[in-house]
Design a protein around this motif. Structure first.
Motif, short mmCIF file in Angstrom:
data_model
loop_
_atom_site.label_atom_id
_atom_site.label_comp_id
_atom_site.label_asym_id
_atom_site.label_seq_id
_atom_site.Cartn_x
_atom_site.Cartn_y
_atom_site.Cartn_z
N ALA A 14 53.15 -53.09 -12.44
CA ALA A 14 52.94 -53.67 -13.78
C ALA A 14 51.52 -53.45 -14.31
N SER A 15 50.59 -53.08 -13.43
CA SER A 15 49.20 -52.88 -13.88
C SER A 15 48.90 -51.42 -14.23
N GLY A 16 49.87 -50.52 -14.03
CA GLY A 16 49.65 -49.12 -14.36
C GLY A 16 49.94 -48.85 -15.83
N SER A 17 49.92 -47.60 -16.20
CA SER A 17 50.15 -47.26 -17.60
C SER A 17 51.58 -47.58 -18.03
N VAL A 18 52.55 -46.98 -17.35
CA VAL A 18 53.95 -47.21 -17.74
C VAL A 18 54.32 -48.67 -17.52
N GLY A 19 53.88 -49.24 -16.40
CA GLY A 19 54.23 -50.62 -16.08
C GLY A 19 53.64 -51.62 -17.07
N SER A 37 63.94 -46.12 -11.41
CA SER A 37 62.67 -45.57 -10.95
C SER A 37 62.24 -44.47 -11.91
N THR A 38 60.94 -44.41 -12.18
CA THR A 38 60.41 -43.32 -13.02
C THR A 38 60.19 -42.07 -12.18
N THR A 39 60.21 -42.25 -10.85
CA THR A 39 59.74 -41.18 -9.95
C THR A 39 60.90 -40.52 -9.24
N ASP A 91 52.00 -61.13 -6.44
CA ASP A 91 50.96 -60.34 -5.79
C ASP A 91 51.59 -59.74 -4.53
N TYR A 92 51.74 -58.42 -4.53
CA TYR A 92 52.51 -57.81 -3.44
C TYR A 92 51.82 -57.91 -2.07
N ASN A 93 50.53 -58.27 -2.09
CA ASN A 93 49.84 -58.47 -0.81
C ASN A 93 50.14 -59.85 -0.22
N ASP A 124 60.96 -49.92 -11.52
CA ASP A 124 59.86 -49.46 -10.68
C ASP A 124 59.14 -48.35 -11.44
N ALA A 125 58.02 -48.70 -12.04
CA ALA A 125 57.29 -47.77 -12.90
C ALA A 125 56.48 -46.76 -12.11
N ILE A 126 56.30 -46.99 -10.79
CA ILE A 126 55.43 -46.09 -10.02
C ILE A 126 56.10 -45.49 -8.78
N ILE A 164 67.77 -43.05 -12.59
CA ILE A 164 66.51 -42.41 -13.01
C ILE A 164 66.75 -41.83 -14.39
N SER A 165 65.67 -41.66 -15.13
CA SER A 165 65.78 -41.07 -16.46
C SER A 165 64.57 -40.15 -16.64
N PHE A 166 64.72 -39.14 -17.48
CA PHE A 166 63.60 -38.23 -17.72
C PHE A 166 63.23 -38.34 -19.20
N THR A 167 62.48 -39.38 -19.50
CA THR A 167 62.20 -39.73 -20.89
C THR A 167 61.31 -38.68 -21.57
N GLY A 168 60.52 -37.98 -20.76
CA GLY A 168 59.63 -36.96 -21.33
C GLY A 168 60.41 -35.80 -21.93
N CYS A 206 52.13 -56.74 -8.82
CA CYS A 206 50.83 -56.05 -8.80
C CYS A 206 49.99 -56.61 -7.67
N SER A 207 48.79 -56.07 -7.48
CA SER A 207 47.90 -56.62 -6.45
C SER A 207 47.09 -57.77 -7.07
N GLY A 208 46.44 -58.54 -6.19
CA GLY A 208 45.72 -59.72 -6.63
C GLY A 208 44.69 -59.43 -7.72
N ARG A 209 44.01 -58.28 -7.63
CA ARG A 209 42.95 -57.99 -8.61
C ARG A 209 43.52 -57.79 -10.01
N ASN A 210 44.84 -57.57 -10.10
CA ASN A 210 45.44 -57.31 -11.42
C ASN A 210 46.31 -58.45 -11.95
N VAL A 211 46.32 -59.57 -11.24
CA VAL A 211 47.18 -60.69 -11.67
C VAL A 211 46.78 -61.15 -13.08
N GLY A 214 45.34 -43.51 -7.59
CA GLY A 214 46.57 -44.28 -7.82
C GLY A 214 46.32 -45.75 -8.08
N ARG A 215 45.07 -46.09 -8.46
CA ARG A 215 44.74 -47.51 -8.63
C ARG A 215 44.27 -47.82 -10.03
N LYS A 216 44.43 -46.87 -10.95
CA LYS A 216 43.92 -47.14 -12.30
C LYS A 216 44.69 -48.31 -12.90
N ARG A 217 44.01 -48.99 -13.82
CA ARG A 217 44.62 -50.13 -14.50
C ARG A 217 44.93 -49.66 -15.92
#
Ligand SMILES: NC(=O)c1ccc[n+]([C@@H]2O[C@H](COP(=O)([O-])OP(=O)(O)OC[C@H]3O[C@@H](n4cnc5c(N)ncnc54)[C@H](OP(=O)(O)O)[C@@H]3O)[C@@H](O)[C@H]2O)c1
Length: 324
Positions: free
Chosen positions: A158-163, A239-241, A199-201, A217-219, A263-267, A181-186, A313-316
């Motif tokens: 949920a903290s990524g671009s698509v999510g 899943s996007t992947t 928080d998945y951790n 599942d966006a990632i 799965i879908s290929f929206t692009g 998401c992880s705690g830093r992104n709550v 793989g950790r961008k917000r």
């Protein structure tokens, strides 16, 4: 003009700044002075040529297209003959389409392509980060998942671009949204409108007994198999992947009246469909209901560092590259 160019698959350092000819707009086309674009997870997969499925699109042994960039914002610099929808000086945003090319000082796009005037409510950095993630999350939830008001939606990544767009469109479509998401992104995911955050951790959502109508599942961090127990009896996992497992399950369950893994290929959607959706996204952005989250902005000269950052793989939300 200057462009970010890569001629072989590899680490971030394969991205170089080169002088290349500035494209000329033909009949019906627009030349845009790019202000900003983004480095997406797809850009980095295509740059690495990994996973191998990326090579089916990017080129088997070396890249077919040398300048990446799936979305942009900028100002119309020049118009070709017959262009009526845009004029020189217009502020715009869009997706250049299958030839990419937004990682450059100029990009050409047809006036009938996926291009609109920039929303007034967004700056150039935000506008550049609006099309791709939003044009992925919206059709996944609305068309593939058939998410309905009142349903329960779980967004993984949920903290990524698509999510991050997934959370916002989930709310727009009237769902009760849980973000993983992880705690830093709550805090970020809560600020996007999520009703609940896992928080998945600290917690494994597959073991807490809760059920969802749609799991997005966006990632690609999970699988249909591990999520089945968290789906309602007619629940949809998406899943996007691409993976063997999701392709197999898609074939097996797409027509099922029970649980489905899709799965879908929206692009790959037609530009007309994308443009229509971008009009909706534009309107929602103007109303303040959808907003791209910007993690970092890199100048064009730091594109290698931008790729290295996205590689982790950790961008917000979104990573922007500025071309002005
Ligand atoms: N099918 C299609 O048509 C289509 C179209 C566009 C994109 N895609 C795909 O969509 C995917 C997502 O791209 P994106 O740009 O949204 O990704 P992204 O922004 O790079 O995702 C990174 C985020 O995921 C979080 N994350 C990492 N591991 C996690 C886990 N186990 N659980 C929950 N969150 C986790 C990270 O935060 P933490 O590390 O702090 O958790 C980070 O915030 C890509 O694989 C791309 O290829 C598919």
């Amino acid at each position: 003009m200057k462009a970010l160019v890569y001629r072989q698959f590899g680490p971030p350092e394969v991205i170089k700044i080169e002088d290349v000819p500035t494209p000329e707009p033909k009949e019906g086309e627009i030349l845009v002075r790019v202000h900003a674009s983004t480095i997406t997870a797809v850009d980095t997969f295509f740059r690495m040529g990994k996973p191998f499925s990326a090579r089916l699109a990017a080129g088997l042994t070396k890249p077919k297209i040398h300048t990446q960039g799936t979305e942009f914002s900028g100002v119309v610099e020049k118009v070709g003959e017959g262009v009526t929808r845009f004029k020189v000086g217009d502020k715009v945003m869009g997706e250049p389409g299958p030839n990419f090319g937004a990682h450059a000082e100029y990009v050409v796009i047809g006036q009938d392509g996926v291009i609109l005037h920039k929303p007034e409510s967004l700056n150039f950095h935000e506008a550049a980060a609006l099309p791709a993630g939003a044009l992925t999350a919206l059709p996944f939830l609305r068309d593939t998942g058939r998410l309905e008001a009142g349903q329960k939606l779980l967004v993984i990544g949920a903290s990524g671009s698509v999510g991050s767009f997934g959370v916002q469109f989930g709310k727009y479509l009237g769902a009760e949204v849980t973000g993983v998401c992880s705690g830093r992104n709550v805090e970020l995911v809560t600020s996007l409108g999520a009703d609940h955050v896992v928080d998945y951790n600290l917690e494994d959502f597959t073991k807490n007994g809760l059920k969802y109508d749609v799991i997005f599942d966006a990632i690609g961090a999970s699988s249909f198999g591990t999520c089945r127990g968290s789906l309602t009896s007619r629940g949809v996992y998406m899943s996007t992947t691409i993976s063997f497992s999701i392709l197999f399950n898609h074939l097996l369950t797409a027509k099922s009246s029970g649980q489905r893994g899709l799965i879908s290929f929206t692009g790959l959607r037609a530009k007309e469909e994308k443009k229509k959706d971008l009009e909706l996204i534009h309107a929602l952005a103007e109303e303040g209901r959808i907003k791209p989250y910007i993690d970092k902005v890199f100048p064009m000269g730091d594109a290698v560092a931008a790729h290295a950052y996205v590689d982790k793989g950790r961008k917000r939300g979104n990573v922007v590259v500025s071309f002005v």
